[in-house]
Motif scaffolding. Structure first.
Motif, PDB file in Angstrom:
ATOM      1  N   ASP A 176      -3.260   0.949   4.580  1.00 45.87           N
ATOM      2  CA  ASP A 176      -4.373  -0.173   4.672  1.00 45.87           C
ATOM      3  C   ASP A 176      -4.393  -1.317   3.631  1.00 45.87           C
ATOM      4  O   ASP A 176      -3.578  -1.254   2.843  1.00 45.87           O
ATOM      5  CB  ASP A 176      -5.697   0.767   4.705  1.00 45.87           C
ATOM      6  CG  ASP A 176      -5.850   1.592   3.326  1.00 45.87           C
ATOM      7  OD1 ASP A 176      -5.113   1.366   2.301  1.00 45.87           O
ATOM      8  OD2 ASP A 176      -6.685   2.386   3.212  1.00 45.87           O
ATOM      9  N   ASP A 177      -5.498  -1.982   3.418  1.00 53.06           N
ATOM     10  CA  ASP A 177      -5.473  -3.005   2.526  1.00 53.06           C
ATOM     11  C   ASP A 177      -5.218  -2.564   0.900  1.00 53.06           C
ATOM     12  O   ASP A 177      -4.748  -3.220   0.280  1.00 53.06           O
ATOM     13  CB  ASP A 177      -6.905  -3.841   2.558  1.00 53.06           C
ATOM     14  CG  ASP A 177      -6.772  -4.813   3.781  1.00 53.06           C
ATOM     15  OD1 ASP A 177      -5.568  -5.292   4.030  1.00 53.06           O
ATOM     16  OD2 ASP A 177      -7.806  -5.340   4.300  1.00 53.06           O
ATOM     17  N   THR A 178      -6.031  -1.347   0.508  1.00 52.13           N
ATOM     18  CA  THR A 178      -5.525  -0.864  -0.699  1.00 52.13           C
ATOM     19  C   THR A 178      -4.251  -0.726  -0.856  1.00 52.13           C
ATOM     20  O   THR A 178      -3.792  -0.990  -2.159  1.00 52.13           O
ATOM     21  CB  THR A 178      -6.508   0.543  -0.652  1.00 52.13           C
ATOM     22  OG1 THR A 178      -7.735   0.281  -0.499  1.00 52.13           O
ATOM     23  CG2 THR A 178      -6.136   1.216  -2.155  1.00 52.13           C
ATOM     24  N   GLU A 195      -1.420  -3.126  -3.460  1.00 55.01           N
ATOM     25  CA  GLU A 195      -0.525  -2.686  -4.527  1.00 55.01           C
ATOM     26  C   GLU A 195       0.982  -2.934  -4.243  1.00 55.01           C
ATOM     27  O   GLU A 195       1.700  -3.379  -5.050  1.00 55.01           O
ATOM     28  CB  GLU A 195      -0.821  -0.908  -4.822  1.00 55.01           C
ATOM     29  CG  GLU A 195       0.341  -0.743  -5.794  1.00 55.01           C
ATOM     30  CD  GLU A 195       0.105   1.056  -6.071  1.00 55.01           C
ATOM     31  OE1 GLU A 195       0.706   1.570  -6.710  1.00 55.01           O
ATOM     32  OE2 GLU A 195      -0.924   1.422  -5.451  1.00 55.01           O
TER      33      GLU A 195
END
Length: 401
Positions: A209-211, A215
């Motif tokens: 996901d975007d998290t 990173e």
């Protein structure tokens, strides 16, 4: 105590987005949903040749010829996917990284029967494999009882003579699980027990996901997360129309929708060469085109996930878009594996390939493209992929959660 080995065996000793993703996705899925299996097993990344593509965040590989002597009847060999039935040694050799001019010459000479035979012999010498047709393992060359799994593979046996077809059919019949990724492959293997499931890479929307991208694809995430753009990808050998016509269609889509186009290389392996074409294309439409090269797996994935639309010849580019519910148009009807996969697993109007002019008409208003049915289909596909993954985990010694 020796851990059971699970060998993830595939065509990812060259940099090609979908092939390189398959073993990573396999292990990441098992880490998330079957951690006990991961804890009690030793996972080995293996291919035809040794490779180190860590700069693209892809796994290093160990040659399968080096892995086989260490296997026991408690272990498993997973053919992790791709168009591997029945890819020959020489075909795979032609996709290895090398100078483009040299590879174009080899590809042209390979069309001549005499040279093809010589190339096949050289490929067998350069890439030693315990059996022919590398990604169809021969159980007789492996420990009795070792589990062989085909993990949402594609391909056919059409080019084989009767004796070799009977031999390869025998190998496939002895697998513990033979899962294919489209009805085209299932039909080609008529008479051999198979399971049908979408390509395993489709599960990425359940894993990343975007998290994660903030990173692992930090530069692309920071630069493009607020941009309005769609993605275009093609390899020179697969783009059916002249570059000037394609450039005009891309410019028209941008102007009609108030956005830009990301010219996105996905195929880096020899014989794909996306970047050569896309650099030339950018020179024709610099006012509306972004171009990024030398991208990692996660950067490619993020750029598609963040886009308004994907257009391209790459199967796994389309699968990435489909998984994240992004509209997608396959380019070039002659790319059968892409056209048939979309026909099996996507929704209208995204369930077939088109020519560039038709795509331009369909993409005249990106906001009008259907999204709810696409999102629902992606969720259903992921359920089917999960069922297949869980059946593999059960075979390997860990039930579903």
């Amino acid at each position: 105590m020796r851990k059971n080995k699970i060998v993830l065996f595939g065509a990812y000793d060259r940099y090609n987005y979908g092939d390189n993703l398959m073993p990573i996705v396999f292990l990441d899925y098992m880490k998330k949903y079957h951690p006990d299996l991961v804890a009690q097993s030793e996972f080995v990344y293996s291919s035809i040749m040794a490779s180190d593509l860590s700069r693209y965040q892809a796994p290093k590989t160990i040659p399968i010829d080096d892995v086989c002597p260490s296997l026991s009847n408690q272990d498993a060999l997973i053919v992790v996917g791709g168009e591997v039935l029945c890819a020959s040694n020489s075909t795979l050799f032609l996709h290895m990284p090398r100078n483009k001019t040299l590879n174009d010459l080899l590809t042209k000479l390979n069309r001549r029967p005499v040279f093809r035979d010589l190339l096949h012999l050289y490929a067998r010498h350069r890439c030693p494999i315990p059996w022919d047709f590398p990604y169809v393992p021969d159980p007789d060359k492996l420990p009795a009882g070792l589990k062989i799994v085909y993990h949402t593979v594609g391909g056919h046996l059409n080019d084989l003579g009767p004796a070799k077809r009977q031999e390869i059919t025998g190998r496939l019949n002895r697998s513990a699980i033979l899962a294919v990724r489209d009805n085209r492959t299932k039909d080609h293997l008529a008479g051999i027990p198979t399971t049908l499931a979408p390509d395993s890479v489709h599960i990425i929307s359940d894993l990343y996901d975007d998290t994660f991208f903030a990173e692992h694809a930090e530069k692309m995430y920071r630069t493009y997360r607020n941009e309005r753009y769609f993605c275009f990808q093609a390899s020179p050998q697969k783009m059916p129309e002249d570059i000037q016509s394609v450039a005009q269609v891309l410019r028209d889509i941008c102007q009609k929708n108030g956005c830009k186009v990301m010219l996105l290389p996905i195929g880096y392996a020899a014989g794909h060469d996306d970047a050569f074409l896309l650099r030339e294309l950018q020179s024709l439409i610099p006012e509306v085109a972004f171009f990024e090269d030398e991208l990692t797996l996660w950067e490619i994935m993020f750029l598609i996930k963040n886009s308004l639309l994907y257009i391209g010849t790459s199967l796994h580019g389309a699968i990435t878009a489909l998984s994240y519910g992004i509209p997608h148009f396959g380019l070039n009807k002659k790319i059968v594996k892409l056209n048939d996969f979309l026909g099996d697993w996507s929704v209208a109007p995204f369930n077939q390939n088109y020519d560039m002019q038709t795509i331009g008409e369909l993409a005249a208003d990106l906001s009008a493209l259907p999204s709810e049915a696409l999102t629902a289909r992606a969720k259903l596909n992921n359920q089917l992929v999960r069922q297949h993954f869980d059946s593999v985990a059960t075979l390997l010694g860990q039930g579903g959660d």
